[in-house]
Design a protein around this motif. Structure first.
Motif, short mmCIF file in Angstrom:
data_model
loop_
_atom_site.label_atom_id
_atom_site.label_comp_id
_atom_site.label_asym_id
_atom_site.label_seq_id
_atom_site.Cartn_x
_atom_site.Cartn_y
_atom_site.Cartn_z
N LYS A 177 0.88 -1.30 0.35
CA LYS A 177 0.16 0.03 -0.03
C LYS A 177 0.58 1.68 -0.24
N LEU A 178 1.84 1.42 0.75
CA LEU A 178 2.58 2.44 0.40
C LEU A 178 3.71 2.65 -0.31
N GLU A 179 4.20 1.63 -1.17
CA GLU A 179 4.26 1.70 -2.17
C GLU A 179 3.57 1.91 -3.85
N THR A 180 2.38 1.87 -2.83
CA THR A 180 1.67 2.07 -4.40
C THR A 180 1.25 3.71 -3.47
N LYS A 181 0.98 4.00 -2.85
CA LYS A 181 0.70 5.29 -2.32
C LYS A 181 1.72 6.31 -2.96
N ARG A 182 3.21 5.26 -2.61
CA ARG A 182 4.38 6.69 -3.61
C ARG A 182 4.65 7.10 -4.66
N LYS A 183 4.24 5.23 -5.45
CA LYS A 183 4.00 5.60 -6.65
C LYS A 183 3.46 6.38 -7.20
N SER A 184 2.14 6.84 -6.71
CA SER A 184 0.97 8.10 -7.38
C SER A 184 1.81 9.02 -7.33
N LYS A 185 1.96 9.52 -6.14
CA LYS A 185 2.85 10.80 -5.85
C LYS A 185 3.20 11.05 -6.61
N GLU A 186 4.67 10.31 -7.29
CA GLU A 186 5.54 10.83 -8.21
C GLU A 186 4.95 11.00 -9.22
N ARG A 187 4.20 10.23 -9.51
CA ARG A 187 3.38 10.22 -10.69
C ARG A 187 2.44 11.47 -11.06
N LYS A 188 1.77 11.54 -9.47
CA LYS A 188 1.08 13.34 -9.62
C LYS A 188 2.71 14.54 -10.22
N VAL A 189 3.06 14.58 -8.93
CA VAL A 189 4.65 15.65 -9.35
C VAL A 189 4.89 15.15 -10.26
N SER A 190 5.14 14.25 -11.12
CA SER A 190 5.96 14.28 -12.24
C SER A 190 5.42 15.07 -13.52
N MET A 191 3.82 14.79 -13.54
CA MET A 191 2.73 15.11 -14.01
C MET A 191 2.83 16.93 -14.35
N ALA A 192 2.62 17.29 -12.89
CA ALA A 192 2.45 18.40 -12.53
C ALA A 192 4.03 19.71 -13.22
N ARG A 193 5.30 18.53 -12.69
CA ARG A 193 6.09 18.98 -13.09
C ARG A 193 6.26 20.12 -14.31
N ALA A 194 6.19 18.43 -15.21
CA ALA A 194 5.59 18.58 -17.08
C ALA A 194 4.92 19.29 -17.21
#
Length: 107
Positions: free
Chosen positions: A68-85
Motif C-alpha cells: 500500500k505504501l509503495e502504491t501511494k508513493r508511486k501515485s504521488k511521484e506520478r502526480k508530481v511528475s505530471m505537475a512538473r511536465a
C-alpha cells in the motif's frame, strides 16, 4: 468512645443535615445550569464524514502495508511528475523567441 450525648466519633464527623444541604445546593445549581443552557445538540450515530477509512490497513500484515505504501508513493511521484511536465509546458509556451539562422553550413 462515648462523648456528651452518647455519640461516637463517626456520628460527630458525619452530619446528615450538612450532607443534605450540599446535595440540594448541587441539584439547584444543576437545574439553573440546565435552564440557562438551552442548546441540545443532536448526535448522529455514524457520520460518514467522521467514519474510519475503509482502506485502512492492519499493521499485523506488513506485506500488505508495504504494498500500500509503495502504491501511494508511486501515485504521488506520478502526480508530481505530471505537475512538473505541465509547468515546463506552460513555461515553454511562453517562449516565443525563434532565431533566424542561415541554412548554409559555416566553413
Amino acid at each position: 468512645m462515648e462523648l456528651r450525648g452518647r455519640k461516637d466519633l463517626d456520628d460527630l464527623v458525619y452530619d446528615e443535615t450538612r450532607e443534605l444541604a450540599i446535595l440540594e445546593a448541587k441539584e439547584l445549581e444543576e437545574e439553573r445550569f440546565q435552564n440557562q443552557c438551552t442548546f441540545k445538540p443532536t448526535m448522529v450515530a455514524k457520520s460518514s464524514k467522521w467514519a474510519l477509512p475503509s482502506d485502512r490497513i492492519s499493521l499485523r500484515d506488513p506485506k500488505q502495508l508495504m504494498h500500500k505504501l509503495e502504491t501511494k508513493r508511486k501515485s504521488k511521484e506520478r502526480k508530481v511528475s505530471m505537475a512538473r511536465a505541465e509547468k515546463e509546458y506552460q513555461l515553454q509556451k511562453e517562449c516565443t523567441f525563434e532565431p533566424k539562422t542561415n541554412k548554409r553550413a559555416v566553413k
